[in-house]
Every structure is written in C-alpha cells, then in structure tokens.
Design a protein around this motif. Structure first.
Motif, short mmCIF file in Angstrom:
data_model
loop_
_atom_site.label_atom_id
_atom_site.label_comp_id
_atom_site.label_asym_id
_atom_site.label_seq_id
_atom_site.Cartn_x
_atom_site.Cartn_y
_atom_site.Cartn_z
N ILE A 130 24.63 105.70 -51.85
CA ILE A 130 23.34 105.74 -51.15
C ILE A 130 23.54 105.47 -49.66
O ILE A 130 22.99 106.17 -48.81
CB ILE A 130 22.36 104.71 -51.77
N ARG A 131 24.36 104.48 -49.34
CA ARG A 131 24.60 104.17 -47.92
C ARG A 131 25.34 105.31 -47.22
O ARG A 131 25.06 105.63 -46.06
CB ARG A 131 25.36 102.85 -47.79
N HIS A 132 26.29 105.94 -47.92
CA HIS A 132 27.00 107.09 -47.33
C HIS A 132 26.02 108.22 -47.01
O HIS A 132 26.04 108.78 -45.92
CB HIS A 132 28.08 107.60 -48.29
N LEU A 133 25.19 108.56 -47.97
CA LEU A 133 24.25 109.66 -47.77
C LEU A 133 23.21 109.31 -46.71
O LEU A 133 22.82 110.17 -45.91
CB LEU A 133 23.57 110.02 -49.09
N ASP A 134 22.79 108.06 -46.67
CA ASP A 134 21.86 107.60 -45.65
C ASP A 134 22.46 107.77 -44.25
O ASP A 134 21.81 108.25 -43.33
CB ASP A 134 21.49 106.14 -45.92
N TYR A 135 23.72 107.39 -44.11
CA TYR A 135 24.44 107.51 -42.84
C TYR A 135 24.53 108.97 -42.41
O TYR A 135 24.20 109.32 -41.27
CB TYR A 135 25.84 106.92 -43.03
N LEU A 136 24.97 109.82 -43.33
CA LEU A 136 25.11 111.24 -43.00
C LEU A 136 23.76 111.86 -42.65
O LEU A 136 23.65 112.64 -41.70
CB LEU A 136 25.75 111.99 -44.17
N GLY A 137 22.73 111.51 -43.40
CA GLY A 137 21.41 112.04 -43.13
C GLY A 137 20.86 111.60 -41.79
O GLY A 137 20.14 112.35 -41.11
N HIS A 138 21.20 110.39 -41.37
CA HIS A 138 20.71 109.88 -40.09
C HIS A 138 21.47 110.46 -38.91
O HIS A 138 20.87 110.95 -37.95
CB HIS A 138 20.80 108.36 -40.05
#
Length: 106
Positions: A61-69
């Motif tokens: 979740i944190r990885h995807l959040d980072y990439l999305g941001h």
C-alpha cells in the motif's frame, strides 16, 4: 489509493525529505513483517491473518501510494509487467549466473 492522512502539512518540507521519509516507512513495514516471522505473530488488527502477511500488504500500500503521488502519469501496471518480463531473461537471475564468481548468491 492515496491515503490523505499520510500527506498533511508537507508543503514546507523539501521533496527529497518527504521521499526519503516515505521510503523508510516502506522499510518499517517490512521490519514489522520480519518481527511477525521472528515471533510467530498473528496481526493485531486482522487477527485471522499472520502479521507477516498483513505487514507486507501495508508495505505494498505504501509503495503504491508513493508511486501514485510522485509519479501519477506512469502506467505502473505496464511497468511491472515489463520488469517481470525483463527479469525472466536476466542471466544473473539463473542458477548458473548466481553460481558464477561475483554472482548474486541471493
């Protein structure tokens, strides 16, 4: 997927500090997964699952959040598939390549 509670009051902080913090939060989730393995724990919030499994999902979740941001304009699903395909053909990912001098032992 962005969790707005993780992205508050950061306008005054330099981007490289924010990126570093977010990357280290990914690492801490993996540390928590490791602790779950070491202590054979069930997750405290989702007790029907091993802590290891839930913490790895937290890391994803944190990885995807980072990439999305930071990289919202990339097709991350496409990049993942391209990277998996590339890795399938890497000599250093074969048993022979790993056994070579200076090969990746793990």
């Amino acid at each position: 997927l962005r969790n707005r509670q993780w992205w508050t009051n950061e306008e005054h902080i330099p981007e490289h500090y924010i990126k570093t913090q977010k990357l280290m939060l990914m690492v801490t989730e993996l540390g928590e997964a490791t602790e779950g393995i070491r202590k054979d724990l069930q997750d405290t919030h989702l007790p029907e699952y091993p802590a290891e499994v839930v913490e790895i999902h937290d890391s994803i979740i944190r990885h995807l959040d980072y990439l999305g941001h930071f990289y919202p304009d990339y097709d991350h699903g496409k990049i993942m598939l391209e990277k998996l395909k590339y890795n399938d053909n890497r000599r250093d990912h074969t048993p022979e390549g790993r056994a070579m001098k200076h090969g990746k032992k793990f």
